[in-house]
Scaffold this motif. Structure first.
Motif, PDB file in Angstrom:
ATOM      1  N   GLN A 140       4.868  57.333  12.682  1.00 37.91           N
ATOM      2  CA  GLN A 140       3.438  57.604  12.553  1.00 37.91           C
ATOM      3  C   GLN A 140       2.652  56.365  12.971  1.00 37.91           C
ATOM      4  OE1 GLN A 140       2.461  59.257   8.776  1.00 37.91           O
ATOM      5  NE2 GLN A 140       0.369  59.776   9.335  1.00 37.91           N
ATOM      6  N   THR A 141       1.490  56.584  13.551  1.00 37.09           N
ATOM      7  CA  THR A 141       0.590  55.489  13.919  1.00 37.09           C
ATOM      8  C   THR A 141      -0.731  55.676  13.198  1.00 37.09           C
ATOM      9  OG1 THR A 141       1.608  55.268  16.112  1.00 37.09           O
ATOM     10  CG2 THR A 141      -0.579  54.312  15.812  1.00 37.09           C
ATOM     11  N   TYR A 142      -1.170  54.641  12.493  1.00 36.83           N
ATOM     12  CA  TYR A 142      -2.426  54.684  11.742  1.00 36.83           C
ATOM     13  C   TYR A 142      -3.524  54.017  12.566  1.00 36.83           C
ATOM     14  CZ  TYR A 142       0.881  55.538   7.947  1.00 36.83           C
ATOM     15  OH  TYR A 142       1.887  56.037   7.158  1.00 36.83           O
ATOM     16  N   CYS A 153       9.774  50.596   8.617  1.00 34.66           N
ATOM     17  CA  CYS A 153       8.928  49.405   8.588  1.00 34.66           C
ATOM     18  C   CYS A 153       7.506  49.764   8.981  1.00 34.66           C
ATOM     19  CB  CYS A 153       9.475  48.349   9.553  1.00 34.66           C
ATOM     20  SG  CYS A 153       8.509  46.812   9.606  1.00 34.66           S
ATOM     21  N   LEU A 154       6.545  49.116   8.331  1.00 38.90           N
ATOM     22  CA  LEU A 154       5.151  49.177   8.746  1.00 38.90           C
ATOM     23  C   LEU A 154       4.826  47.861   9.445  1.00 38.90           C
ATOM     24  CD1 LEU A 154       3.479  50.564   5.498  1.00 38.90           C
ATOM     25  CD2 LEU A 154       3.589  51.768   7.686  1.00 38.90           C
ATOM     26  N   SER A 155       4.214  47.940  10.616  1.00 40.92           N
ATOM     27  CA  SER A 155       3.835  46.731  11.343  1.00 40.92           C
ATOM     28  C   SER A 155       2.374  46.824  11.768  1.00 40.92           C
ATOM     29  CB  SER A 155       4.744  46.518  12.556  1.00 40.92           C
ATOM     30  OG  SER A 155       4.804  47.679  13.364  1.00 40.92           O
ATOM     31  N   GLU A 203      -6.660  56.737   1.275  1.00 39.98           N
ATOM     32  CA  GLU A 203      -6.373  58.133   1.597  1.00 39.98           C
ATOM     33  C   GLU A 203      -5.723  58.206   2.973  1.00 39.98           C
ATOM     34  OE1 GLU A 203      -6.799  60.558  -0.546  1.00 39.98           O
ATOM     35  OE2 GLU A 203      -7.644  59.192  -2.010  1.00 39.98           O
ATOM     36  N   VAL A 204      -4.672  57.407   3.182  1.00 38.85           N
ATOM     37  CA  VAL A 204      -4.002  57.385   4.480  1.00 38.85           C
ATOM     38  C   VAL A 204      -3.439  58.769   4.788  1.00 38.85           C
ATOM     39  CG1 VAL A 204      -2.077  56.446   5.782  1.00 38.85           C
ATOM     40  CG2 VAL A 204      -3.393  54.974   4.267  1.00 38.85           C
ATOM     41  N   PRO A 205      -3.815  59.376   5.904  1.00 39.99           N
ATOM     42  CA  PRO A 205      -3.326  60.720   6.218  1.00 39.99           C
ATOM     43  C   PRO A 205      -1.840  60.711   6.532  1.00 39.99           C
ATOM     44  CG  PRO A 205      -4.561  59.824   8.060  1.00 39.99           C
ATOM     45  CD  PRO A 205      -4.745  58.873   6.928  1.00 39.99           C
ATOM     46  N   ARG A 206      -1.163  61.785   6.138  1.00 42.00           N
ATOM     47  CA  ARG A 206       0.246  61.955   6.443  1.00 42.00           C
ATOM     48  C   ARG A 206       0.504  63.432   6.706  1.00 42.00           C
ATOM     49  NH1 ARG A 206       2.876  64.300   2.171  1.00 42.00           N
ATOM     50  NH2 ARG A 206       1.924  64.111   0.096  1.00 42.00           N
ATOM     51  N   ASP A 219      -3.421  45.135  18.370  1.00 44.32           N
ATOM     52  CA  ASP A 219      -3.829  46.318  19.118  1.00 44.32           C
ATOM     53  C   ASP A 219      -4.626  47.298  18.264  1.00 44.32           C
ATOM     54  OD1 ASP A 219      -1.953  47.666  17.538  1.00 44.32           O
ATOM     55  OD2 ASP A 219      -0.466  47.834  19.135  1.00 44.32           O
ATOM     56  N   GLY A 220      -4.883  46.939  16.978  1.00 37.73           N
ATOM     57  CA  GLY A 220      -5.720  47.759  16.110  1.00 37.73           C
ATOM     58  C   GLY A 220      -4.994  48.880  15.402  1.00 37.73           C
ATOM     59  N   THR A 221      -3.666  48.894  15.473  1.00 39.32           N
ATOM     60  CA  THR A 221      -2.908  49.961  14.821  1.00 39.32           C
ATOM     61  C   THR A 221      -1.919  49.400  13.799  1.00 39.32           C
ATOM     62  OG1 THR A 221      -1.035  49.993  16.388  1.00 39.32           O
ATOM     63  CG2 THR A 221      -2.991  51.300  16.951  1.00 39.32           C
ATOM     64  N   VAL A 222      -1.580  50.262  12.842  1.00 38.35           N
ATOM     65  CA  VAL A 222      -0.423  50.050  11.981  1.00 38.35           C
ATOM     66  C   VAL A 222       0.576  51.140  12.349  1.00 38.35           C
ATOM     67  CG1 VAL A 222       0.472  50.101   9.620  1.00 38.35           C
ATOM     68  CG2 VAL A 222      -1.743  49.026  10.095  1.00 38.35           C
ATOM     69  N   GLN A 223       1.799  50.750  12.637  1.00 38.26           N
ATOM     70  CA  GLN A 223       2.811  51.709  13.045  1.00 38.26           C
ATOM     71  C   GLN A 223       3.927  51.767  12.008  1.00 38.26           C
ATOM     72  OE1 GLN A 223       4.137  50.929  17.069  1.00 38.26           O
ATOM     73  NE2 GLN A 223       2.044  50.934  17.880  1.00 38.26           N
ATOM     74  N   ARG A 224       4.371  52.986  11.715  1.00 41.77           N
ATOM     75  CA  ARG A 224       5.515  53.197  10.835  1.00 41.77           C
ATOM     76  C   ARG A 224       6.678  53.659  11.699  1.00 41.77           C
ATOM     77  NH1 ARG A 224       7.427  57.746   8.103  1.00 41.77           N
ATOM     78  NH2 ARG A 224       5.524  58.930   8.587  1.00 41.77           N
TER      79      ARG A 224
END
Length: 328
Positions: free
Chosen positions: A239-241, A218-220, A273-276, A224-229
């Motif tokens: 991963q945290t974006y 899930c992506l949420s 270009e989301v880093p992975r 708090d300014g983040t997207v977390q996978r």
């Protein structure tokens, strides 16, 4: 001229807010903030604080119809493709259904006694004796399942302690995810109403969520300014974006190359270009790139596993390129 849906507002010409689709198109029609957007391939449907729902044609931005049946700001939209039914919830405490086949609008439910903040439609059952479940999240943390035809309450989910912002279906598992302002995401069993797991890694309210990878992750998005996978079962953060400096209210996934677009207030950051991590990270590569850069890198990565030069003689050994000489 726009085709007006029966009962809808006519002569909408005073425009104060604009929803920008890209550098070449603007969808104009609302007189208040655009609060929710739904994409249906050839159509875009928007809900606004002006209490209206607008239906647009993607090709040229033509306003196809307007519905003004709600008496308060629109909070959320959900669409059932099979029946072509659009569900909307509003601060007027109603859940409505707009039939896109004929333009008729009806109240599904107005007896929950609380403001409804989000909704989620499930596919209409093939068998007529089964209820058509529509789920609604409320301002006080309650989630209700109601019959999409009769509005009868079917089930109640309890556990959240603040406004439920988003619901998402895990259809194959018969489960549902809910994002809430109590900083949590919960996973529920649709049949029993029991909470199966609570995800609490965010430090702020959760405004949006998207199941990915066939519902295994899930992506949420959070204040708090983040997207977390994260993993649906274990809750482990994959991963945290980072990048936004404030609350993230919405996001969407675009086709391959996979990538994320998140909206922050009135500003939008396109993360195409989301880093992975490199797919060879398990062998020691520490590169974090996005999009085509990562595709190019992986084709040349020094840590790509290679076969031993003696494989022709039967050696099965594989290792990152730098380690092959030592083995050989």
């Amino acid at each position: 001229m726009p085709v007006n849906i029966p009962g809808g507002m006519k002569g909408t010409s005073c425009i104060h807010k604009v929803l920008k689709v890209d550098a070449h198109e603007e969808f104009r029609g609302h007189r208040g903030y655009v609060s929710c957007i739904l994409s249906l391939t050839k159509l875009v449907i928007t809900g606004s604080f002006d209490g209206t729902v607008c239906i647009w044609r993607v090709e040229d931005g033509l306003l196809m119809g307007i519905s003004d049946h709600h008496q308060g700001p629109i909070h959320n939209l959900s669409f059932d493709m099979q029946s072509r039914s659009l569900f909307s919830v509003s601060s007027d405490k109603t859940l409505r259904c707009l039939d896109l086949n004929n333009g008729n609008s009806r109240v599904v439910c107005n007896n929950l006694g609380r403001e409804i903040m989000c909704c989620m439609a499930t596919p209409r059952p093939h068998y007529p004796n089964l209820p058509w479940a529509i789920y609604a999240g409320s301002e006080d943390g309650m989630i209700f399942g109601v019959d999409g035809d009769t509005g009868k309450k079917l089930i109640k989910f309890t556990g959240h302690t603040d406004i439920v912002q988003k619901l998402a279906l895990l259809g194959a598992a018969g489960q549902m995810l809910s994002g809430c302002r109590d900083n949590s995401v919960r996973r529920w069993c649709l049949r029993s109403g029991s909470c199966l797991f609570t995800y609490t890694s965010h430090t702020g309210p959760v405004f949006d969520l998207i199941p990915i990878r066939s519902g295994s992750e899930c992506l949420s998005a959070s204040k708090d300014g983040t997207v977390q996978r994260w993993d649906i079962v274990t809750g482990l953060v994959q991963q945290t974006y980072h990048g936004h400096n404030g609350a993230i209210f919405g996001m969407c996934i675009t086709p391959s190359p996979v990538d994320l677009t998140a909206s922050q207030g009135e500003h939008r950051r396109g993360c195409t270009e989301v880093p992975r991590p490199c797919q060879f990270a398990q062998f020691g590569c520490e590169e974090m790139l996005g999009g085509k850069d990562m595709v190019t890198h992986e084709s040349l990565c020094d840590f790509r596993p290679m076969r031993c030069p003696n494989s022709i003689l039967g050696c099965p050994h594989e290792a990152p390129a730098p380690n092959i000489p030592a083995h050989a």
